[in-house]
Design a protein around this motif. Structure first.
Motif, PDB file in Angstrom:
ATOM      1  N   GLY A  99       0.785  -1.224   0.000  1.00  0.00           N
ATOM      2  CA  GLY A  99       0.000   0.000   0.000  1.00  0.00           C
ATOM      3  C   GLY A  99       0.819   1.277   0.000  1.00  0.00           C
ATOM      4  N   LYS A 100       2.138   1.169  -0.056  1.00  0.00           N
ATOM      5  CA  LYS A 100       3.008   2.351  -0.014  1.00  0.00           C
ATOM      6  C   LYS A 100       3.285   2.931  -1.400  1.00  0.00           C
ATOM      7  CE  LYS A 100       3.527   2.025   4.451  1.00  0.00           C
ATOM      8  NZ  LYS A 100       2.921   3.026   5.364  1.00  0.00           N
ATOM      9  N   LYS A 101       2.765   2.291  -2.446  1.00  0.00           N
ATOM     10  CA  LYS A 101       2.845   2.804  -3.817  1.00  0.00           C
ATOM     11  C   LYS A 101       4.288   3.124  -4.232  1.00  0.00           C
ATOM     12  CE  LYS A 101      -0.434   5.454  -5.327  1.00  0.00           C
ATOM     13  NZ  LYS A 101      -1.387   6.579  -5.520  1.00  0.00           N
ATOM     14  N   TYR A 102       5.176   2.162  -3.998  1.00  0.00           N
ATOM     15  CA  TYR A 102       6.582   2.433  -4.314  1.00  0.00           C
ATOM     16  C   TYR A 102       6.802   2.642  -5.812  1.00  0.00           C
ATOM     17  CZ  TYR A 102      11.582   2.132  -4.881  1.00  0.00           C
ATOM     18  OH  TYR A 102      12.875   2.417  -5.245  1.00  0.00           O
ATOM     19  N   SER A 103       6.111   1.902  -6.647  1.00  0.00           N
ATOM     20  CA  SER A 103       6.285   2.076  -8.088  1.00  0.00           C
ATOM     21  C   SER A 103       5.978   3.513  -8.492  1.00  0.00           C
ATOM     22  CB  SER A 103       5.378   1.111  -8.857  1.00  0.00           C
ATOM     23  OG  SER A 103       5.819  -0.218  -8.738  1.00  0.00           O
ATOM     24  N   THR A 104       4.860   4.032  -7.998  1.00  0.00           N
ATOM     25  CA  THR A 104       4.478   5.405  -8.320  1.00  0.00           C
ATOM     26  C   THR A 104       5.455   6.403  -7.719  1.00  0.00           C
ATOM     27  OG1 THR A 104       2.119   4.937  -8.575  1.00  0.00           O
ATOM     28  CG2 THR A 104       2.713   7.176  -7.949  1.00  0.00           C
ATOM     29  N   ARG A 105       5.844   6.201  -6.465  1.00  0.00           N
ATOM     30  CA  ARG A 105       6.731   7.162  -5.797  1.00  0.00           C
ATOM     31  C   ARG A 105       8.111   7.216  -6.462  1.00  0.00           C
ATOM     32  NH1 ARG A 105       8.363   6.124  -1.163  1.00  0.00           N
ATOM     33  NH2 ARG A 105       7.626   3.985  -0.834  1.00  0.00           N
ATOM     34  N   SER A 106       8.630   6.062  -6.857  1.00  0.00           N
ATOM     35  CA  SER A 106       9.951   6.042  -7.488  1.00  0.00           C
ATOM     36  C   SER A 106       9.889   6.620  -8.904  1.00  0.00           C
ATOM     37  CB  SER A 106      10.522   4.626  -7.508  1.00  0.00           C
ATOM     38  OG  SER A 106       9.614   3.702  -8.079  1.00  0.00           O
ATOM     39  N   ALA A 107       8.806   6.332  -9.628  1.00  0.00           N
ATOM     40  CA  ALA A 107       8.642   6.925 -10.961  1.00  0.00           C
ATOM     41  C   ALA A 107       8.520   8.440 -10.846  1.00  0.00           C
ATOM     42  CB  ALA A 107       7.413   6.344 -11.652  1.00  0.00           C
ATOM     43  N   ASN A 108       7.777   8.894  -9.850  1.00  0.00           N
ATOM     44  CA  ASN A 108       7.669  10.336  -9.617  1.00  0.00           C
ATOM     45  C   ASN A 108       9.041  10.943  -9.321  1.00  0.00           C
ATOM     46  OD1 ASN A 108       6.169  12.930  -8.645  1.00  0.00           O
ATOM     47  ND2 ASN A 108       7.416  12.334  -6.881  1.00  0.00           N
ATOM     48  N   ALA A 109       9.841  10.253  -8.510  1.00  0.00           N
ATOM     49  CA  ALA A 109      11.183  10.754  -8.180  1.00  0.00           C
ATOM     50  C   ALA A 109      12.043  10.866  -9.438  1.00  0.00           C
ATOM     51  CB  ALA A 109      11.844   9.828  -7.164  1.00  0.00           C
ATOM     52  N   ALA A 110      11.942   9.862 -10.319  1.00  0.00           N
ATOM     53  CA  ALA A 110      12.698   9.903 -11.571  1.00  0.00           C
ATOM     54  C   ALA A 110      12.247  11.080 -12.436  1.00  0.00           C
ATOM     55  CB  ALA A 110      12.522   8.592 -12.326  1.00  0.00           C
ATOM     56  N   MET A 111      10.947  11.340 -12.433  1.00  0.00           N
ATOM     57  CA  MET A 111      10.439  12.469 -13.205  1.00  0.00           C
ATOM     58  C   MET A 111      10.879  13.802 -12.611  1.00  0.00           C
ATOM     59  SD  MET A 111       6.611  11.216 -14.304  1.00  0.00           S
ATOM     60  CE  MET A 111       6.387   9.773 -15.358  1.00  0.00           C
ATOM     61  N   CYS A 112      11.004  13.857 -11.303  1.00  0.00           N
ATOM     62  CA  CYS A 112      11.522  15.069 -10.669  1.00  0.00           C
ATOM     63  C   CYS A 112      12.937  15.360 -11.162  1.00  0.00           C
ATOM     64  CB  CYS A 112      11.522  14.917  -9.148  1.00  0.00           C
ATOM     65  SG  CYS A 112       9.873  14.887  -8.388  1.00  0.00           S
ATOM     66  N   VAL A 113      13.736  14.309 -11.289  1.00  0.00           N
ATOM     67  CA  VAL A 113      15.103  14.468 -11.804  1.00  0.00           C
ATOM     68  C   VAL A 113      15.055  14.916 -13.263  1.00  0.00           C
ATOM     69  CG1 VAL A 113      17.260  13.268 -12.339  1.00  0.00           C
ATOM     70  CG2 VAL A 113      16.062  12.794 -10.190  1.00  0.00           C
TER      71      VAL A 113
END
Length: 290
Positions: A164-178
């Motif tokens: 339920g921590k949505k790691y796939s979404t959070r890590s993809a978001n982090a990559a997009m931030c970069v």
């Protein structure tokens, strides 16, 4: 036994009166029953409407409003290219996709001097990890020589694998931030995320750990940490994931995404084992000569 008082009515009259009273009583009882049933049914109806209203409210409130995508990802992915003279790898700069807008596919017809590699990856995906760690050094060498382009599409299909921590979404978001704030560091961040990939079935890395990895990989722009914690591009991750799962993948004959990693080279899908570096090199070489 004391007889009832004589009120002047005959026995027959008294019997008819009793019957009439009984009829009136039955009708009154029937009306009361119908009224109660109506009220009960009406109450249930109101309850159903109330529940429906709550459901609609929950659904509407759970849908994130459309937001702009990151800069340098006009196609939904970041396009990296290299310079054979300087060995420098850069990202093609583009404006952000506007809120509610549609990404525009990269025009690969203009990229005739390179082999064009496109990947759809999930940072929680173990097979993506196998492909990336097996081939990242070779791909980087090709980029530095100006022999290939690399377009990376981070998506999120494995959120269910992180409690339920949505790691796939959070890590993809982090990559997009970069990609948005410091695109030159994207390739290093991409490699770091796979080197430190959490196991499926865990909570995944925390946002603070993602920030730490991003900084260590050279993405030091001061706006990146808040972009990660605020999940600035979460809705863009979601929309791009839905698009890939339901629409034809650009610059390919693939009807829609069915798994990750999906690797496309000059429009053709690589179907070899993700751990077979020789097979991938041979596939890329065959596309270069075709």
């Amino acid at each position: 036994m004391t007889p009832p008082p004589d009120n002047g009515q005959s026995k027959r009259d008294r019997r008819e009166e009793a019957r009439e009273k009984a009829r009136i009583a039955r009708e009154a009882a029937a009306r009361k029953h119908r009224r109660n049933r109506f009220l009960i049914q009406g109450g249930i109806g109101v309850g159903i409407l109330a529940v429906a209203a709550v459901v609609v409210l929950v659904i509407v409130s759970s849908i994130a409003p459309a937001a702009p995508g990151p800069k340098n990802m006009a196609s939904g992915g970041i396009l990296l290219q290299g310079n054979a003279t300087t060995s420098k790898i850069t990202a093609v700069k583009t404006a952000a996709v506007k809120a509610g807008g549609t990404p525009k596919a990269t025009d690969q017809k203009k990229l005739t001097k390179t082999v064009n590699i496109t990947t759809y990856i999930d940072y929680q995906c173990p097979y993506c990890n196998q492909f990336e760690t097996t081939n990242e050094a070779q791909i980087k060498t090709w980029l530095e020589k100006g022999a290939v382009t690399l377009e990376v599409h981070p998506i999120a299909i494995l959120d269910r694998s992180s409690n339920g921590k949505k790691y796939s979404t959070r890590s993809a978001n982090a990559a997009m931030c970069v990609a948005n704030y410091q695109p030159t560091a994207f390739l290093a961040v991409n490699a770091s995320f796979y080197k430190n990939q959490p196991a499926e079935g865990t909570d995944g890395l925390t946002d603070q750990k993602l920030i730490s990895l991003v900084k260590a990989a050279g993405a030091t722009n001061s706006k990146i940490p808040s972009c990660i914690t605020d999940k600035k591009f979460e809705s863009f991750v979601s929309s791009e994931t839905s698009r890939a799962l339901s629409s034809k993948l650009p610059n390919s004959t693939i009807g829609k995404l069915s798994s990750t990693p999906t690797v496309i080279v000059n429009g053709k899908q690589f179907t070899g084992a993700p751990t077979d570096a020789t097979a991938f090199q041979s596939f890329v070489a065959s596309q270069a000569s075709s």
